[in-house]
Design a protein around this motif. Structure first.
Motif, PDB file in Angstrom:
ATOM      1  N   LEU A  19      52.076  11.793-123.403  1.00 35.18           N
ATOM      2  CA  LEU A  19      52.261  10.947-124.581  1.00 35.18           C
ATOM      3  C   LEU A  19      53.685  11.049-125.133  1.00 35.18           C
ATOM      4  CD1 LEU A  19      48.836  11.502-126.326  1.00 35.18           C
ATOM      5  CD2 LEU A  19      49.711   9.348-125.416  1.00 35.18           C
ATOM      6  N   ALA A  20      54.239  12.249-125.121  1.00 34.98           N
ATOM      7  CA  ALA A  20      55.587  12.440-125.657  1.00 34.98           C
ATOM      8  C   ALA A  20      56.645  11.771-124.796  1.00 34.98           C
ATOM      9  CB  ALA A  20      55.892  13.933-125.790  1.00 34.98           C
ATOM     10  N   PHE A  21      56.507  11.852-123.482  1.00 39.69           N
ATOM     11  CA  PHE A  21      57.552  11.351-122.592  1.00 39.69           C
ATOM     12  C   PHE A  21      57.354   9.907-122.156  1.00 39.69           C
ATOM     13  CE2 PHE A  21      57.900  16.027-121.363  1.00 39.69           C
ATOM     14  CZ  PHE A  21      58.825  16.266-122.355  1.00 39.69           C
ATOM     15  N   TYR A  22      56.142   9.398-122.260  1.00 39.68           N
ATOM     16  CA  TYR A  22      55.898   8.006-121.876  1.00 39.68           C
ATOM     17  C   TYR A  22      55.417   7.164-123.057  1.00 39.68           C
ATOM     18  CZ  TYR A  22      56.456   9.554-117.085  1.00 39.68           C
ATOM     19  OH  TYR A  22      56.969  10.069-115.933  1.00 39.68           O
ATOM     20  N   GLY A  23      54.565   7.721-123.904  1.00 37.51           N
ATOM     21  CA  GLY A  23      54.008   6.970-125.018  1.00 37.51           C
ATOM     22  C   GLY A  23      55.006   6.669-126.123  1.00 37.51           C
ATOM     23  N   LEU A  24      56.012   7.512-126.297  1.00 40.25           N
ATOM     24  CA  LEU A  24      57.040   7.265-127.310  1.00 40.25           C
ATOM     25  C   LEU A  24      58.241   6.490-126.762  1.00 40.25           C
ATOM     26  CD1 LEU A  24      57.231  10.586-129.377  1.00 40.25           C
ATOM     27  CD2 LEU A  24      56.606   8.336-130.204  1.00 40.25           C
TER      28      LEU A  24
END
Length: 194
Positions: A19-24
């Motif tokens: 989530l941190a590296f793709y979702g943001l």
């Protein structure tokens, strides 16, 4: 340890990292490329709310996914409950803070064409140090020492300790906030609306 017990902390860290590296970064790079961020920056709504909304959305997804993963691990695969529930919550909160700060930094510097590449360059090496490809228990001592100072390695160390031993050790509880502070400051410094 069963294989599943050893990998539950890795899976928890992987949820946060994905989530941190793709979702943001990817949606924010799309917003920047399409001029949405620039248009929002001139509205009466504070532009930081756009970032806060993306952050809250992804943190909410992370919390739901972490809870679901823990429930499935305990009910479906016989993984024991955490030895320290408070330690687990603290480890997960600090993991989210440290890893999401890196994701915000990637969001700050990424263009649409490079957002996915930068995300992959962060995600896969850090997942190696988290123990996804080579379990942390089988890592040579020098590699494990390096792993303990990476954000995902520290996250797995803290989560695994809370699940299996009790309250997490001090080292990962200091490493994760350090990443949050450093990369949070870098994200603020380098973020641009256009």
């Amino acid at each position: 340890l069963s294989e599943f017990s050893a990998y539950v902390p890795v899976f928890l860290a992987m949820v946060i990292a994905a989530l941190a590296f793709y979702g943001l970064p990817v949606p924010l790079a799309i917003y920047r490329d399409q001029g949405i961020l620039r248009r929002l920056s001139v509205t009466p709504v504070p532009p930081a709310w756009v970032l806060a909304a993306q952050l809250v959305l992804n943190v909410s997804f992370a919390v739901l996914e972490l809870i679901l993963l823990l429930i499935v691990a305990m009910t479906g695969f016989g993984v024991a409950g955490p030895k320290s529930a408070g330690g687990l919550v603290l480890a997960l909160v600090l993991s989210i803070a440290g890893i999401f700060a890196i994701g915000l930094w990637v969001s700050a510097i990424a263009r649409l064409r490079t957002a996915g590449l930068l995300a992959a360059l962060c995600f896969f090496p850090l997942m190696f140090f988290a123990g996804l490809f080579l379990p942390r228990a089988e890592m040579p001592r020098a590699l494990l020492d390096i792993s303990n100072f990476t954000p995902l390695g520290a996250a797995v160390q803290a989560i695994q300790s809370a699940l299996l031993n009790g309250f997490p050790p001090l080292e990962p509880l200091l490493v994760l906030p350090a990443y949050a502070v450093v990369f949070g400051a870098l994200a603020v410094r380098f973020f641009r609306w256009e």
